[in-house]
Design an enzyme around this catalytic site. Structure first.
Site, PDB file in Angstrom:
ATOM      1  N   LYS A 156      91.313  31.357  44.637  1.00 19.88           N
ATOM      2  CA  LYS A 156      91.875  30.169  43.596  1.00 19.88           C
ATOM      3  C   LYS A 156      91.538  28.842  44.460  1.00 19.88           C
ATOM      4  O   LYS A 156      91.245  28.010  43.595  1.00 19.88           O
ATOM      5  CB  LYS A 156      93.182  30.354  43.413  1.00 19.88           C
ATOM      6  CG  LYS A 156      93.380  30.076  41.705  1.00 19.88           C
ATOM      7  CD  LYS A 156      92.950  31.062  40.671  1.00 19.88           C
ATOM      8  CE  LYS A 156      91.652  31.693  40.853  1.00 19.88           C
ATOM      9  NZ  LYS A 156      91.153  32.504  40.187  1.00 19.88           N
ATOM     10  N   HIS A 164      95.633  39.875  65.541  1.00 22.74           N
ATOM     11  CA  HIS A 164      94.475  40.464  66.096  1.00 22.74           C
ATOM     12  C   HIS A 164      93.038  39.819  66.082  1.00 22.74           C
ATOM     13  O   HIS A 164      92.032  40.242  66.087  1.00 22.74           O
ATOM     14  CB  HIS A 164      94.105  42.099  65.232  1.00 22.74           C
ATOM     15  CG  HIS A 164      95.311  42.804  65.324  1.00 22.74           C
ATOM     16  ND1 HIS A 164      95.348  43.784  66.547  1.00 22.74           N
ATOM     17  CD2 HIS A 164      96.368  43.219  64.522  1.00 22.74           C
ATOM     18  CE1 HIS A 164      96.443  44.575  66.435  1.00 22.74           C
ATOM     19  NE2 HIS A 164      97.034  44.091  65.144  1.00 22.74           N
ATOM     20  N   LYS A 171      80.771  30.528  35.106  1.00 25.51           N
ATOM     21  CA  LYS A 171      82.003  31.547  34.883  1.00 25.51           C
ATOM     22  C   LYS A 171      81.506  32.879  34.526  1.00 25.51           C
ATOM     23  O   LYS A 171      82.238  33.621  34.755  1.00 25.51           O
ATOM     24  CB  LYS A 171      82.206  30.943  33.299  1.00 25.51           C
ATOM     25  CG  LYS A 171      83.357  31.775  32.530  1.00 25.51           C
ATOM     26  CD  LYS A 171      84.875  31.354  33.098  1.00 25.51           C
ATOM     27  CE  LYS A 171      85.738  32.044  32.623  1.00 25.51           C
ATOM     28  NZ  LYS A 171      86.944  32.406  33.806  1.00 25.51           N
ATOM     29  N   ARG A 198      80.246  27.289  31.755  1.00 28.94           N
ATOM     30  CA  ARG A 198      79.786  28.434  32.474  1.00 28.94           C
ATOM     31  C   ARG A 198      79.076  28.133  33.766  1.00 28.94           C
ATOM     32  O   ARG A 198      78.615  28.774  34.617  1.00 28.94           O
ATOM     33  CB  ARG A 198      78.531  28.810  31.494  1.00 28.94           C
ATOM     34  CG  ARG A 198      78.843  29.373  30.056  1.00 28.94           C
ATOM     35  CD  ARG A 198      77.659  29.831  29.241  1.00 28.94           C
ATOM     36  NE  ARG A 198      76.723  30.755  29.806  1.00 28.94           N
ATOM     37  CZ  ARG A 198      77.100  32.161  29.449  1.00 28.94           C
ATOM     38  NH1 ARG A 198      78.241  32.262  28.851  1.00 28.94           N
ATOM     39  NH2 ARG A 198      76.166  32.940  29.895  1.00 28.94           N
ATOM     40  N   TRP A 233      71.568  26.698  35.858  1.00 25.95           N
ATOM     41  CA  TRP A 233      72.411  27.098  37.106  1.00 25.95           C
ATOM     42  C   TRP A 233      71.344  27.412  38.002  1.00 25.95           C
ATOM     43  O   TRP A 233      70.908  28.746  37.659  1.00 25.95           O
ATOM     44  CB  TRP A 233      73.383  28.186  36.674  1.00 25.95           C
ATOM     45  CG  TRP A 233      74.433  28.214  37.764  1.00 25.95           C
ATOM     46  CD1 TRP A 233      75.574  27.650  38.338  1.00 25.95           C
ATOM     47  CD2 TRP A 233      74.415  29.375  38.960  1.00 25.95           C
ATOM     48  NE1 TRP A 233      76.191  28.090  39.404  1.00 25.95           N
ATOM     49  CE2 TRP A 233      75.346  29.197  39.814  1.00 25.95           C
ATOM     50  CE3 TRP A 233      73.476  30.540  39.085  1.00 25.95           C
ATOM     51  CZ2 TRP A 233      75.686  29.939  40.861  1.00 25.95           C
ATOM     52  CZ3 TRP A 233      73.572  31.343  40.188  1.00 25.95           C
ATOM     53  CH2 TRP A 233      74.743  31.135  41.084  1.00 25.95           C
ATOM     54  N   ASN A 289      68.206  32.744  30.402  1.00 30.25           N
ATOM     55  CA  ASN A 289      69.230  33.066  31.275  1.00 30.25           C
ATOM     56  C   ASN A 289      68.910  34.318  31.821  1.00 30.25           C
ATOM     57  O   ASN A 289      68.615  35.277  31.152  1.00 30.25           O
ATOM     58  CB  ASN A 289      70.538  32.854  30.475  1.00 30.25           C
ATOM     59  CG  ASN A 289      71.628  33.326  31.243  1.00 30.25           C
ATOM     60  OD1 ASN A 289      71.561  33.523  32.425  1.00 30.25           O
ATOM     61  ND2 ASN A 289      72.569  33.941  30.502  1.00 30.25           N
ATOM     62  N   GLY A 290      68.896  34.304  33.232  1.00 26.51           N
ATOM     63  CA  GLY A 290      68.699  35.628  33.970  1.00 26.51           C
ATOM     64  C   GLY A 290      67.880  35.428  35.053  1.00 26.51           C
ATOM     65  O   GLY A 290      67.447  34.256  35.337  1.00 26.51           O
ATOM     66  N   CYS A 327      73.443  29.961  33.157  1.00 22.55           N
ATOM     67  CA  CYS A 327      72.733  29.317  32.480  1.00 22.55           C
ATOM     68  C   CYS A 327      73.325  29.504  30.955  1.00 22.55           C
ATOM     69  O   CYS A 327      74.057  30.563  30.753  1.00 22.55           O
ATOM     70  CB  CYS A 327      71.451  29.752  32.346  1.00 22.55           C
ATOM     71  SG  CYS A 327      70.624  29.571  33.742  1.00 22.55           S
ATOM     72  N   GLU A 369      94.092  36.537  46.021  1.00 20.84           N
ATOM     73  CA  GLU A 369      93.718  35.749  45.049  1.00 20.84           C
ATOM     74  C   GLU A 369      93.971  34.011  45.231  1.00 20.84           C
ATOM     75  O   GLU A 369      93.494  33.359  44.699  1.00 20.84           O
ATOM     76  CB  GLU A 369      94.428  36.308  43.770  1.00 20.84           C
ATOM     77  CG  GLU A 369      94.514  35.510  42.409  1.00 20.84           C
ATOM     78  CD  GLU A 369      93.012  35.621  41.760  1.00 20.84           C
ATOM     79  OE1 GLU A 369      92.113  36.051  42.583  1.00 20.84           O
ATOM     80  OE2 GLU A 369      92.929  34.614  41.009  1.00 20.84           O
ATOM     81  N   GLU A 385      88.074  27.861  45.604  1.00 18.27           N
ATOM     82  CA  GLU A 385      87.027  27.573  44.650  1.00 18.27           C
ATOM     83  C   GLU A 385      86.911  26.332  43.948  1.00 18.27           C
ATOM     84  O   GLU A 385      86.117  25.590  43.533  1.00 18.27           O
ATOM     85  CB  GLU A 385      86.830  28.885  43.521  1.00 18.27           C
ATOM     86  CG  GLU A 385      88.147  28.994  42.679  1.00 18.27           C
ATOM     87  CD  GLU A 385      87.858  30.215  41.649  1.00 18.27           C
ATOM     88  OE1 GLU A 385      86.905  30.588  41.269  1.00 18.27           O
ATOM     89  OE2 GLU A 385      89.030  31.090  41.486  1.00 18.27           O
TER      90      GLU A 385
HETATM   91  C1  F6R Z   1      87.331  33.566  40.043  1.00 17.35           C
HETATM   92  C2  F6R Z   1      86.813  33.936  39.207  1.00 17.35           C
HETATM   93  C3  F6R Z   1      85.535  34.896  39.600  1.00 17.35           C
HETATM   94  C4  F6R Z   1      85.642  36.302  38.639  1.00 17.35           C
HETATM   95  C5  F6R Z   1      84.394  37.094  38.766  1.00 17.35           C
HETATM   96  C6  F6R Z   1      84.075  38.300  37.943  1.00 17.35           C
HETATM   97  O1  F6R Z   1      88.305  32.625  39.617  1.00 17.35           O
HETATM   98  O2  F6R Z   1      86.921  33.793  38.028  1.00 17.35           O
HETATM   99  O3  F6R Z   1      85.938  35.445  40.848  1.00 17.35           O
HETATM  100  O4  F6R Z   1      86.661  36.886  38.528  1.00 17.35           O
HETATM  101  O5  F6R Z   1      83.245  36.139  38.823  1.00 17.35           O
HETATM  102  O6  F6R Z   1      84.065  37.961  36.679  1.00 17.35           O
HETATM  103  P1  F6R Z   1      84.337  38.770  35.250  1.00 17.35           P
HETATM  104  O7  F6R Z   1      85.894  38.891  35.407  1.00 17.35           O
HETATM  105  O8  F6R Z   1      83.924  38.127  34.066  1.00 17.35           O
HETATM  106  O9  F6R Z   1      83.711  40.145  35.691  1.00 17.35           O
END
Ligand code: F6R
Length: 609
Positions: free
Chosen positions: A486, A505, A604, A27, A75, A101-102, A2, A482, A489
């Site tokens: 990427k 396996h 985010k 976010r 969110w 937020n929370g 949020c 990764e 997502e």
């Molecule tokens: C994926 C992504 C997330 C963050 C994860 C941790 O592209 O951005 O997987 O890496 O939510 O976030 P931080 O680094 O802010 O702790």
């Protein structure tokens, strides 16, 4: 997660609120709303869906009179995304408006308690409990009432509150969820993050846990729950405003991919003096303490965790200390065996990720020494670590991380060299080789970015796949995690990463004619093994995109398409190989017409568990 904004000044509040919310869209959210005191009532406008819908509903804010207001992008956690569940929430009589937020963890108990006393609820949210509690406990003194409510609610919260009896004030409260105060001239702001206020002011306060800010047009006071005044340092933000703008690019993600050479340079250059890596200003460990560690634990979430998986190989190779890597949400509940002989490294772009922060605190309780690798200066994780090493990536707005990943990896290399030097585990020859290669990484990233059209072409041939597999061995496996994340997502294509040797396996049963397999084969000593794995999937009909180093033409012979990256020492190849993987995910998502910067369901910074 949020986003919260608030404005108090002499101008019409609603355009400020909408502009601020727009800057927090990154976010992640599924509904938006604002509340403005119009001179008589707390007037609320909210809507499910994009901010654009809300903005159109109130004609860009023109329809909403009033100079004090709060706004929110939600969110959803408790209650589906809907108009009614959107924030702000009003108390029963409309006396209080709240954005949050929370998560209020004990909201069910509190809600039942209030309902038994005749309070009516309108939404399914945990937040409404705060609004109703404020009214329930209100004794004519808003600060006392806020403190009382804070003592009743458990969980995490950043709150923006306005009360009809004090229409010249905004009250802001923080516990575990980030909140900043923007200091303007005859106007002040609250926000979840800096981009929301950057166009208006560069001077901020960061609220800490259990602090209460009282904003008027001309003043900001901060107190604790004992009503003691807190003197805070003003933090001046010196980012160039364009750092938080798209700057002509279609998406933040693409801009941030392109910014990686600079971000990498900004992160390593100030820490390389002459022919040495110097972290003495940032790391307070003595050589004796360092020599005493019997293991390193790396803890993080998502992509930051993937950096940790790469780091395991790098640290074990260069420091000869055993390294464990954990997902923060798992680590904290597995009763980890750590003590003061354990060095815990936490990695986080935002510095606010709830699980990573909790893991940090857990480790501290066990006596471990904490080094954090963080992008956001002054964030909770940075503040609570023994030492914080900042990644100088600048603001990262796209939900999918790119430049934060790269700069986190840059810090891992710096740490490996710095600690390796102190411990004497890296030979002088290797040290010099690694350091000179590290300096060249930004140029080599630039070289890869110049060839991005090759990846774009491949993406144009493959963007309608249903499943994509990423395979690799050792560092390439760490990187395939990764690459796969990427892609899934932002493009919503199902994807999995597999250690190439593990495929047979079980997972190889999923390979059929036309399945795309991205084979990472950058590690020279594992080429032969990778070639066998590529042949195994190709024999079963897979289409293979190979990723390897210039001059390694063996891989090309067994793939359908090969992308070459420049050569560097094996340990540093992940910094180069990740770039085509980011580009591939980006181009595929773009061809599919996805909302690249704000993928569905994602946020985010994940400030709830
Ligand atoms: C994926 C992504 C997330 C963050 C994860 C941790 O592209 O951005 O997987 O890496 O939510 O976030 P931080 O680094 O802010 O702790």
């Amino acid at each position: 997660m949020c986003g919260i904004v608030g404005y108090i000044g002499y101008e019409q509040a609603s355009p400020h609120l909408l502009r601020g919310l727009e800057k927090l869209e990154y976010r992640g959210y599924d509904s938006a709303g604002i509340c403005v005191y119009d001179g008589k009532i707390l007037d609320v406008f909210k809507s499910k869906g994009k901010l654009k819908i809300l903005s159109e509903m109130i004609h860009g804010g023109a329809d909403v009179k009033g100079t004090v207001g709060i706004g929110h992008t939600r969110w959803a956690t408790h209650g589906e995304p809907s108009d009614i569940n959107s924030h702000p929430h009003l108390s029963g009589s409309g006396k209080f408006a709240v954005v949050h937020n929370g998560i209020i963890e004990n909201y069910i108990k509190l809600k039942e308690h209030l309902m038994r006393r005749g309070v009516k609820f309108f939404s399914e949210t945990d937040t409404e409990v705060v609004a109703q509690l404020l009214e329930y406990y209100y004794n004519g003194n808003i600060i006392d009432t806020v403190i009382k409510v804070m003592s009743k609610v458990h969980g995490s919260y950043a709150l923006g509150i306005i009360c009809i009896d004090n229409p010249d004030q905004i009250i802001a409260v923080r516990k575990e969820s980030p909140l900043i105060i923007g200091l303007g001239k005859n106007e002040n702001y609250i926000a979840s993050d800096i981009p929301a206020i950057l166009a208006k002011t560069r001077d901020i306060y960061r609220l800490e846990n259990d602090e209460i800010a009282i904003l008027t047009r001309s003043d900001v006071r901060i107190i604790n729950t004992d009503k003691e005044e807190i003197k805070k340092e003003i933090q001046h933000i010196n980012w160039d405003i364009s750092a938080a703008e798209k700057g002509g690019y279609e998406h933040f993600m693409f801009k941030e991919i392109m910014e990686q050479p600079k971000a990498f340079r900004d992160t390593i250059n100030p820490r390389i003096r002459g022919d040495r890596v110097v972290l003495d200003d940032e790391i307070n460990l003595t050589p004796e303490q360092l020599k005493n560690f019997s293991k390193i634990c790396i803890v993080a979430c998502g992509s930051a965790y993937h950096v940790g998986v790469v780091a395991k190989y790098i640290f074990e190779q260069t420091l000869r200390i055993p390294v464990e890597v954990d997902i923060a949400s798992e680590f904290r509940y597995r009763n980890p065996i750590i003590d003061k002989k354990t060095l815990v490294i936490v990695i986080s772009q935002s510095g606010e990720t709830a699980d990573t922060l909790a893991a940090l605190r857990e480790s501290k309780k066990c006596g471990s020494y904490i080094i954090s690798i963080v992008n956001v200066v002054g964030s909770a994780i940075a503040n609570e670590s023994n030492d914080a090493i900042y990644t100088w990536a600048g603001p990262e707005i796209a939900v999918a991380t790119t430049k934060a990943y790269s700069t986190q990896l840059a810090v891992v290399y710096l740490l490996a060299l710095y600690f390796g030097d102190i411990l004497g585990t890296i030979s002088t020859m290797d040290y010099n080789k690694y350091l000179s290669e590290l300096r060249l990484i930004p140029d080599k990233i630039e070289q890869i970015l110049e060839n991005k059209e090759n990846i774009q072409y491949f993406a144009s041939q493959q963007f309608d796949n249903k499943d994509i597999f990423f395979i690799g061995r050792n560092l390439d496996y760490a990187l395939s995690l990764e690459g796969s994340l990427k892609l899934k997502e932002i493009s919503y294509i199902h994807s999995e990463a597999y250690a190439a040797g593990e495929l047979k396996h079980g997972t190889i049963s999923l390979i059929e004619k036309g399945t795309l397999v991205v084979a990472l084969a950058t590690q020279e000593d594992l080429f032969d093994k990778m070639i066998s794995n590529i042949v195994e999937v190709r024999t079963r009909g897979a289409v293979v995109l190979g990723l390897t180093c210039e001059e390694s033409t063996e891989i090309e012979k067994c793939t359908d398409f090969t992308f070459y990256i420049p050569k560097t020492c094996d340990l540093m190849l992940p910094s180069l190989a990740v770039i085509p993987l980011q580009l591939f995910a980006y181009y595929v998502a773009s061809l599919k017409g996805c909302d690249i910067d704000k993928p569905r369901n994602l946020a985010k910074s994940v400030t709830v568990e």
